[in-house]
Design a protein around this motif. Structure first.
Motif, mmCIF file in Angstrom:
data_model
loop_
_atom_site.group_PDB
_atom_site.id
_atom_site.type_symbol
_atom_site.label_atom_id
_atom_site.label_comp_id
_atom_site.label_asym_id
_atom_site.label_seq_id
_atom_site.Cartn_x
_atom_site.Cartn_y
_atom_site.Cartn_z
ATOM 1 N N ALA A 35 0.848 -1.199 0.000
ATOM 2 C CA ALA A 35 0.000 0.000 0.000
ATOM 3 C C ALA A 35 0.880 1.244 0.000
ATOM 4 O O ALA A 35 2.040 1.203 0.418
ATOM 5 N N GLY A 39 -2.448 4.188 2.627
ATOM 6 C CA GLY A 39 -3.088 2.897 2.819
ATOM 7 C C GLY A 39 -3.784 2.361 1.585
ATOM 8 O O GLY A 39 -4.455 1.332 1.651
ATOM 9 N N HIS A 40 -3.622 3.031 0.440
ATOM 10 C CA HIS A 40 -4.271 2.593 -0.795
ATOM 11 C C HIS A 40 -3.472 1.470 -1.444
ATOM 12 O O HIS A 40 -2.251 1.573 -1.584
ATOM 13 N N LEU A 41 -4.154 0.434 -1.863
ATOM 14 C CA LEU A 41 -3.516 -0.748 -2.428
ATOM 15 C C LEU A 41 -2.807 -0.424 -3.742
ATOM 16 O O LEU A 41 -3.393 0.147 -4.659
ATOM 17 N N PRO A 59 -4.197 -6.735 2.703
ATOM 18 C CA PRO A 59 -4.301 -5.298 2.453
ATOM 19 C C PRO A 59 -4.706 -4.500 3.694
ATOM 20 O O PRO A 59 -4.274 -3.360 3.869
ATOM 21 N N ALA A 60 -5.514 -5.112 4.562
ATOM 22 C CA ALA A 60 -5.918 -4.420 5.793
ATOM 23 C C ALA A 60 -4.713 -4.217 6.713
ATOM 24 O O ALA A 60 -4.566 -3.156 7.334
ATOM 25 N N ARG A 63 -2.637 -1.421 5.209
ATOM 26 C CA ARG A 63 -3.295 -0.124 5.443
ATOM 27 C C ARG A 63 -3.085 0.338 6.884
ATOM 28 O O ARG A 63 -2.762 1.504 7.132
ATOM 29 N N SER A 64 -3.242 -0.559 7.838
ATOM 30 C CA SER A 64 -3.041 -0.198 9.247
ATOM 31 C C SER A 64 -1.614 0.274 9.496
ATOM 32 O O SER A 64 -1.387 1.256 10.194
ATOM 33 N N LEU A 67 -1.117 3.827 7.622
ATOM 34 C CA LEU A 67 -1.818 4.936 8.281
ATOM 35 C C LEU A 67 -1.331 5.168 9.702
ATOM 36 O O LEU A 67 -1.250 6.309 10.165
ATOM 37 N N SER A 72 1.804 -3.143 12.413
ATOM 38 C CA SER A 72 0.449 -3.436 12.878
ATOM 39 C C SER A 72 0.448 -4.239 14.176
ATOM 40 O O SER A 72 -0.529 -4.204 14.922
ATOM 41 N N LEU A 91 -9.694 1.287 11.909
ATOM 42 C CA LEU A 91 -8.717 0.456 11.216
ATOM 43 C C LEU A 91 -9.175 -0.990 11.226
ATOM 44 O O LEU A 91 -9.808 -1.442 12.183
#
Length: 134
Positions: A35, A39-41, A59-60, A63-64, A67, A72, A91
């Motif tokens: 990302a 956080g955009h793929l 992807p989550a 993104r975490s 951002l 994570s 998130l």
């Protein structure tokens, strides 16, 4: 006006290729996501045998990490230490396996991996990121 470094399409491919090699060497069926800093793929690869759910979780995690400007795992640790109110943060993917990509002190993106043990997911993400420092 400020300027900032950002990931190129070649950077994304290098990260995906290196992470994929690491996963395949260990016979780990995972999904790998990259990302940008928002956080955009930017890229995703789901290896043969990876669970379909991993294509949502990777992807989550990326993104975490992007951002939050941290791994994570930090969010997972906060929750596991009893700060359950943090579950209301906007998130997903607050599990180990998302690692930010830092260049010249700036978070330029993140890698998220899902499919094996969480520490192995993070190991794959770091192997991908290492391709940018080579």
């Amino acid at each position: 006006m400020n300027t900032k470094p950002m990931l190129s399409v070649n950077d994304v491919q290098a990260v995906l290729d290196a992470a994929r090699r690491h996963a395949e060497q260990n016979k780990w069926p995972v999904t790998i996501a990259v990302a940008d800093d928002g956080g955009h793929l930017l890229g995703l690869v789901r290896l043969d045998g990876a669970a379909p759910l991993s294509a949502h979780i990777a992807p989550a995690k990326a993104r975490s990490a992007a951002l939050g400007r941290r791994e994570s795992k930090g969010f997972e640790d906060i929750i596991n230490q009893g700060r359950y109110a943090f579950l209301s943060a906007p998130l997903e993917g607050m599990l180990e396996g998302g690692v930010p990509i830092v260049h010249e002190g700036h978070v330029v993106g993140a890698v998220g991996v899902s499919g094996v043990k969480s520490d192995e997911d993070a190991q794959i993400a770091r192997a991908g990121i290492a391709a940018l420092q080579a």
